[in-house]
Design a protein around this motif. Structure first.
Motif, PDB file in Angstrom:
ATOM      1  N   PRO A 205      -0.223  11.723  -5.411  1.00 17.73           N
ATOM      2  CA  PRO A 205      -1.623  11.486  -5.322  1.00 17.73           C
ATOM      3  C   PRO A 205      -1.003  12.146  -3.423  1.00 17.73           C
ATOM      4  O   PRO A 205      -0.774  11.736  -2.957  1.00 17.73           O
ATOM      5  CB  PRO A 205      -2.150  10.213  -5.534  1.00 17.73           C
ATOM      6  N   ASP A 206      -2.141  12.598  -3.638  1.00 23.51           N
ATOM      7  CA  ASP A 206      -2.511  13.433  -1.917  1.00 23.51           C
ATOM      8  C   ASP A 206      -3.748  12.486  -1.188  1.00 23.51           C
ATOM      9  O   ASP A 206      -4.870  12.565  -1.589  1.00 23.51           O
ATOM     10  CB  ASP A 206      -3.380  15.133  -1.692  1.00 23.51           C
ATOM     11  N   ILE A 207      -3.066  11.217  -0.649  1.00 26.60           N
ATOM     12  CA  ILE A 207      -4.338  10.526  -0.268  1.00 26.60           C
ATOM     13  C   ILE A 207      -4.143  10.427   1.169  1.00 26.60           C
ATOM     14  O   ILE A 207      -2.713  10.376   1.711  1.00 26.60           O
ATOM     15  CB  ILE A 207      -4.175   8.634  -0.539  1.00 26.60           C
ATOM     16  N   PRO A 208      -5.347  10.172   2.404  1.00 32.53           N
ATOM     17  CA  PRO A 208      -5.174  10.354   3.884  1.00 32.53           C
ATOM     18  C   PRO A 208      -4.317   8.842   4.112  1.00 32.53           C
ATOM     19  O   PRO A 208      -3.703   9.958   5.371  1.00 32.53           O
ATOM     20  CB  PRO A 208      -6.287  10.543   4.467  1.00 32.53           C
ATOM     21  N   GLY A 209      -4.192   8.186   4.112  1.00 37.80           N
ATOM     22  CA  GLY A 209      -3.130   7.228   4.568  1.00 37.80           C
ATOM     23  C   GLY A 209      -3.123   5.845   3.039  1.00 37.80           C
ATOM     24  O   GLY A 209      -3.496   6.061   2.597  1.00 37.80           O
ATOM     25  N   PRO A 210      -1.859   5.160   3.800  1.00 39.92           N
ATOM     26  CA  PRO A 210      -2.137   4.008   3.049  1.00 39.92           C
ATOM     27  C   PRO A 210      -3.162   2.886   3.089  1.00 39.92           C
ATOM     28  O   PRO A 210      -3.855   2.743   4.115  1.00 39.92           O
ATOM     29  CB  PRO A 210      -0.893   2.717   4.027  1.00 39.92           C
TER      30      PRO A 210
ATOM     31  N   ALA B 216       0.789  -1.291  -0.006  1.00 36.96           N
ATOM     32  CA  ALA B 216       0.106   0.635  -0.031  1.00 36.96           C
ATOM     33  C   ALA B 216       0.701   1.336  -0.256  1.00 36.96           C
ATOM     34  O   ALA B 216       1.826   1.122   0.437  1.00 36.96           O
ATOM     35  CB  ALA B 216      -1.082   0.128   1.153  1.00 36.96           C
ATOM     36  N   PHE B 217       0.681   2.236  -0.609  1.00 43.34           N
ATOM     37  CA  PHE B 217       1.743   3.370  -1.033  1.00 43.34           C
ATOM     38  C   PHE B 217       1.275   3.888  -0.011  1.00 43.34           C
ATOM     39  O   PHE B 217       0.104   5.103   0.651  1.00 43.34           O
ATOM     40  CB  PHE B 217       0.839   4.294  -2.145  1.00 43.34           C
ATOM     41  N   ILE B 218       2.788   4.453   0.929  1.00 43.58           N
ATOM     42  CA  ILE B 218       2.164   5.053   2.010  1.00 43.58           C
ATOM     43  C   ILE B 218       2.760   6.911   1.629  1.00 43.58           C
ATOM     44  O   ILE B 218       3.831   6.733   0.985  1.00 43.58           O
ATOM     45  CB  ILE B 218       3.652   4.912   2.608  1.00 43.58           C
ATOM     46  N   PRO B 219       1.535   7.956   1.933  1.00 48.21           N
ATOM     47  CA  PRO B 219       2.364   9.720   1.503  1.00 48.21           C
ATOM     48  C   PRO B 219       2.769   9.454   1.872  1.00 48.21           C
ATOM     49  O   PRO B 219       3.411   8.720   3.214  1.00 48.21           O
ATOM     50  CB  PRO B 219       0.815  10.014   1.699  1.00 48.21           C
ATOM     51  N   VAL B 220       4.054  10.474   1.333  1.00 44.24           N
ATOM     52  CA  VAL B 220       5.141  11.009   2.401  1.00 44.24           C
ATOM     53  C   VAL B 220       5.216  12.001   3.603  1.00 44.24           C
ATOM     54  O   VAL B 220       4.483  12.697   3.327  1.00 44.24           O
ATOM     55  CB  VAL B 220       6.217  11.652   1.065  1.00 44.24           C
ATOM     56  N   GLY B 221       5.220  11.354   4.406  1.00 38.63           N
ATOM     57  CA  GLY B 221       5.552  12.675   5.260  1.00 38.63           C
ATOM     58  C   GLY B 221       4.818  12.032   6.782  1.00 38.63           C
ATOM     59  O   GLY B 221       4.580  12.093   7.901  1.00 38.63           O
ATOM     60  N   VAL B 222       3.940  10.553   6.153  1.00 35.07           N
ATOM     61  CA  VAL B 222       2.994   9.605   7.364  1.00 35.07           C
ATOM     62  C   VAL B 222       4.060   8.502   7.773  1.00 35.07           C
ATOM     63  O   VAL B 222       5.064   8.003   6.796  1.00 35.07           O
ATOM     64  CB  VAL B 222       1.862   8.659   6.418  1.00 35.07           C
ATOM     65  N   ASN B 223       4.161   8.405   9.012  1.00 34.17           N
ATOM     66  CA  ASN B 223       4.494   6.694   9.056  1.00 34.17           C
ATOM     67  C   ASN B 223       5.845   7.065   9.517  1.00 34.17           C
ATOM     68  O   ASN B 223       7.182   6.094   9.099  1.00 34.17           O
ATOM     69  CB  ASN B 223       4.797   5.528   8.627  1.00 34.17           C
ATOM     70  N   GLY B 224       6.759   8.745   9.737  1.00 31.51           N
ATOM     71  CA  GLY B 224       8.300   8.750   9.521  1.00 31.51           C
ATOM     72  C   GLY B 224       8.838   8.853   8.396  1.00 31.51           C
ATOM     73  O   GLY B 224       9.793   8.719   8.479  1.00 31.51           O
ATOM     74  N   ARG B 225       7.922   8.546   7.131  1.00 26.80           N
ATOM     75  CA  ARG B 225       8.666   8.946   6.136  1.00 26.80           C
ATOM     76  C   ARG B 225       9.486  10.108   6.096  1.00 26.80           C
ATOM     77  O   ARG B 225       8.567  11.435   6.187  1.00 26.80           O
ATOM     78  CB  ARG B 225       8.015   8.724   5.049  1.00 26.80           C
ATOM     79  N   SER B 226      10.469  10.270   5.703  1.00 27.76           N
ATOM     80  CA  SER B 226      10.974  11.514   5.381  1.00 27.76           C
ATOM     81  C   SER B 226      10.990  12.139   4.091  1.00 27.76           C
ATOM     82  O   SER B 226      10.675  11.841   3.599  1.00 27.76           O
ATOM     83  CB  SER B 226      12.588  11.638   5.818  1.00 27.76           C
ATOM     84  N   GLY B 227      11.093  13.626   3.760  1.00 20.05           N
ATOM     85  CA  GLY B 227      11.209  13.990   2.490  1.00 20.05           C
ATOM     86  C   GLY B 227       9.436  14.942   2.304  1.00 20.05           C
ATOM     87  O   GLY B 227       9.115  14.640   2.712  1.00 20.05           O
TER      88      GLY B 227
END
Ligand code: SF4
Length: 449
Positions: free
Chosen positions: A304-309, A286-297
């Motif tokens: 896409p702008d999705i609320p969560g994986p 499942a695509f993890i939007p950048v910035g979620v779950n500690g993902r950096s960058g």
């Protein structure tokens, strides 16, 4: 993916020579990190590869206690028979020349960069293995140089583990996109499994999000693997001393939800990969939007702008994949053009059954194995048991339950010597009864079948 820095890992860090160095690789400046920090950076950088599922915690013991855990290093992966194995899952380097929008290691991401040396990885793997932290190594890398040079580093690590350290545990190596057949052959001699990640289901999506990658190159690597594997098998039949070539086969990963493709496109692609290149597994991530779950960058505008994986979607894809691998469904049966997405509220086998009322009820005392496999609530093992048991005695609903059938599901789709438990008179009612109660928010079981 976690490893526990309790008493055990404190010991392990003490015996490992902590090295401080910095050097430039692929034009990126790497920081000076000790080995513990490198594990943290390079295991963290590898965790978005979905070939392993993992869980764990992050914390330390209170006053007077001992032991702590940090989120890095060891992931838990499941074998085909459901056994859980621990793997050291790391990148050789997170320096990468490519700019894949969905990846935390892309060249444009602002992240700490580091690389192991071959010796560090060999030592780390052996010491973790000896201390029973892990049962294997899962090694990938950013593309810090020409693909063949990167692949050579992975191969050198695996070869050294096997030939110098005497390591006999599991090794999974990534095939770096663009690696030639000669090196794939070499890698297969030392690794148990190789994998080339497709990541995105169409060339159009690759061009948008991973412009330096090409479907042709990735499929080419799978084809090379498949040809080499058959060749080795053939040679082994004739010459007993022929070495094994990647005995655990090849796998790949597909990211779900970063691009617009529907589930039907994904399932069709997976079906053709199993068929064409004899893949052992397709993993869905499942695509993890950048910035979620500690993902950096910084978020990439291509994403896409999705609320969560989309975890429920990922789970349904695994179930559909399971139907293709173990229940003899083909991709076209699972989804059609009119409904190209899997139902988030129903497992795909039940969804198929409710769409095909003409196929049911299945008469348990006579149905062949293929028909039994289509019944929701009857798995492959139970179908075999039914066929075996009915040779010597007639079956009842109670005995079906004892053989492992999940009657809550099966009851609407079977007859036993002509008798129904529940007839599907109103498919909408059955759908309601068999739906997950709470749709997308539900904690879904890992091994539903
Ligand atoms: S090639 Fe793409 S997916 Fe792989 S490490 Fe580099 S940026 Fe990430």
């Amino acid at each position: 993916m976690y490893y526990y820095i309790g008493l055990g890992v404190k010991l392990s860090l003490a015996f490992l020579s902590i090295q401080m160095y910095s050097y430039s690789m692929g034009g990126a400046v790497q920081g000076q990190f000790d080995l513990g920090e490198k594990i943290s950076i390079l295991a963290g950088a590898a965790k978005f590869d979905a070939s392993c599922a993992s869980s764990g915690s992050d914390g330390k013991a209170g006053k007077g206690g001992f032991g702590a855990s940090i989120p890095a290093g060891i992931c838990h992966s499941w074998t085909e028979d459901g056994r859980c194995v621990s793997l050291l899952k790391v990148l050789f380097s997170n320096v990468c020349r490519f700019d894949c929008a969905y990846c935390v290691n892309r060249v444009s991401a602002d992240t700490k960069r580091s690389s192991f040396t071959v010796n560090e990885l060999v030592e780390l793997t052996c010491e973790f293995y000896r201390r029973n932290y892990i049962e294997g190594l899962f090694l990938s890398s950013g593309i810090f140089a020409d693909p063949d040079i990167v692949m050579e580093k992975l191969i050198e690590t695996a070869k050294k583990l096997r030939t110098e350290a005497g390591y006999g545990g599991y090794i999974h190596l990534k095939i770096i996109p663009g690696t030639g057949e000669k090196l794939i052959r070499e890698a297969g001699l030392w690794a148990d499994r190789l994998s080339a990640n497709i990541e995105l289901p169409t060339d159009k999506s690759l061009q948008t999000l991973a412009p330096q990658k090409s479907g042709k190159v990735i499929f080419g690597a799978m084809d090379d693997f498949s040809g080499l594997s058959s060749q080795f098998e053939e040679d082994r039949r004739r010459i007993k001393s022929t070495p094994a070539f990647a005995p655990a086969g090849q796998s790949t990963q597909l990211i779900v939800g970063a691009t617009e493709e529907d589930d039907r496109t994904i399932i069709k692609l997976s079906g053709s990969l199993y068929h064409k290149f004899s893949l052992r597994r397709v993993y869905y991530s499942a695509f993890i939007p950048v910035g979620v779950n500690g993902r950096s960058g910084i978020p990439d505008p291509r994403l896409p702008d999705i609320p969560g994986p989309p975890l429920v979607r990922e789970h349904r894809l695994y179930q559909a994949d399971w139907l293709m691998r173990f229940y003899h469904f083909n991709a076209a049966e699972i989804l059609d053009e009119g409904s190209p997405f899997l139902d988030p509220h129903l497992d795909p086998k039940t969804a198929w059954a409710l769409k095909h009322p003409d196929f049911f009820p299945v008469e348990i005392s006579r149905a062949d194995y293929e028909a039994l496999l289509r019944v929701p609530g009857i798995g492959a093992k139970t179908a075999r048991r039914i066929i075996e048991t009915r040779r010597s005695r007639s079956l009842t609903f109670d005995s079906l339950r004892r053989l492992g059938a999940v009657m809550k599901r099966a009851r609407y789709f079977i007859t036993c010597s002509g008798a129904f438990i529940d007839k599907i008179e109103d498919p909408r009612r059955v759908r309601r009864l068999l739906s997950d109660q709470d749709g997308a928010g539900l904690q879904l079981p890992l091994f539903e079948f």
